[in-house]
Design an enzyme around this catalytic site. Sequence first.
Site, PDB file in Angstrom:
ATOM      1  N   ARG A   1     -12.111  -4.306  -6.829  1.00  0.00           N
ATOM      2  CA  ARG A   1     -12.005  -5.185  -5.664  1.00  0.00           C
ATOM      3  C   ARG A   1     -13.411  -5.496  -5.155  1.00  0.00           C
ATOM      4  NH1 ARG A   1      -7.860  -2.937  -1.282  1.00  0.00           N
ATOM      5  NH2 ARG A   1      -9.497  -1.371  -1.134  1.00  0.00           N
TER       6      ARG A   1
ATOM      7  N   TYR B   1     -11.358   0.909  10.350  1.00  0.00           N
ATOM      8  CA  TYR B   1     -12.551   1.347   9.615  1.00  0.00           C
ATOM      9  C   TYR B   1     -12.956   0.396   8.490  1.00  0.00           C
ATOM     10  CZ  TYR B   1      -8.761   3.485   6.858  1.00  0.00           C
ATOM     11  OH  TYR B   1      -7.605   3.720   6.154  1.00  0.00           O
ATOM     12  N   LYS B   2     -12.245  -0.692   8.318  1.00  0.00           N
ATOM     13  CA  LYS B   2     -12.617  -1.673   7.297  1.00  0.00           C
ATOM     14  C   LYS B   2     -13.500  -2.740   7.952  1.00  0.00           C
ATOM     15  CE  LYS B   2      -8.237  -0.841   4.863  1.00  0.00           C
ATOM     16  NZ  LYS B   2      -8.748   0.046   3.807  1.00  0.00           N
TER      17      LYS B   2
ATOM     18  N   ASP C   1       1.624  -4.910   8.291  1.00  0.00           N
ATOM     19  CA  ASP C   1       0.433  -4.098   8.082  1.00  0.00           C
ATOM     20  C   ASP C   1      -0.774  -5.034   8.072  1.00  0.00           C
ATOM     21  OD1 ASP C   1      -1.725  -2.688   6.950  1.00  0.00           O
ATOM     22  OD2 ASP C   1      -0.424  -1.446   5.719  1.00  0.00           O
TER      23      ASP C   1
ATOM     24  N   PHE D   1       0.838  -1.194   0.000  1.00  0.00           N
ATOM     25  CA  PHE D   1       0.000   0.000   0.000  1.00  0.00           C
ATOM     26  C   PHE D   1       0.879   1.252   0.000  1.00  0.00           C
ATOM     27  CE2 PHE D   1      -2.886   3.180   1.794  1.00  0.00           C
ATOM     28  CZ  PHE D   1      -4.010   2.954   1.006  1.00  0.00           C
TER      29      PHE D   1
END
Length: 405
Positions: free
Chosen positions: A377, A228-229, A203, A126
Amino acid sequence: MSLLDRAAALDAADPLASYRDRFLPAPSVVSYLDGNSLGRPLAATADLMDDFVRDQWGGRLIQGWTDGWLEWPLTLGDRLGAIALGAAPGQTVVADSTTVLLYKLARAAVDARPGRRKVVLDTDNFPTDRYVLEGIAAERGLALHWIETDPVTGIEPAQVAEAVDADTALVLFSHVAYRSGWLADVPEINRIAHEAGALTLWDLCHSAGSVPIALDEWGVDLAVGCSYKYLNGGPGAPAFAYLRHSLQDSLRQPIQGWMGHRASFEMGPGYEAATGIRALLSGTPPILAMVPAHANLDMLAAAGIEAVRAKSLLLTGFVLELADEWLVPLGVEVVSPRSAERRGGHVTLRRPGFEQLLEPLWAAGVIPDYRRPDGLRIGPAPLSTSFTEVYQGLAVLRDLVEKHQ
């Protein structure tokens, strides 16, 4: 059995189906397939936020700090560690953003390996991870060793073995690759890095709350992730950091703020770091933004991460089934692992021109996630997504691809 009947049968057999009722409805959304980017809000979260604003903040005002707010970064960290990270108490803290915590831990790690000048990372991680390490390398005079990873898969232990040596201070990879969904072999990569004397930083943004994690058992040194995912903490929710016990006396994070001081309210001259995981704190904790974590962790504890993972594999397996039946014949490529052992919580589909389909998809109430240059995705969050919802979303995608052939 038709694919629609199969979706209905999977929903009927789903032991987690009732959890969908815990989320606030989104009347205009037919199929939400972006749980790997932003999770949906719980109804309990709305209630907790209202109670906090009216009664705790509004009623107690500054007295709330003595009611336990100051300990939330640690108490919520311990809960998160126990429920989702496989971490014993005293090793996880909730604070800051993923970017800030990455900087804190990576800087502390390279400084704890003086004389070693190399940091190992991969080219498809990322952007934040790459950018942070580029900045630290410039600050500390380090050399970045880039491993070229296949975007269809991800980092392999053999690649790490070729890259690390006695000059390596730190390796940084993602547990689940943000683009492909590749699930890395964390224990084996840790073993290889440790044999070379390097520290490991992982990560967990795309795995926490979706994939079982065993940080203590795997021998992880440091880890960060967002909430927040799959943890449904809301936009900009605070991140979390893990620092294993045996390193807490030797690693010193570089952002020295009053909350990481051994006695915050003495406000004396000079910085003296707190002991333990509290030393990772810097500024005032984002208390209001932590409120959703209470409801989310309650839900995840009740459901169980193993059950969540089992449904996640069924959901992504169904995505692959629909893609093979409907989309591959139309020129769409599956660029995620087909093996359940190596597949995280999302599936990426690739086809030139996908960006032009985003607006009509949203207009039809279907929300996937797009990653340039040409990837969609599909990230069905196990606790909020049904199999029928996946069917409906991919059916709309199929029709749009056919129309734009």
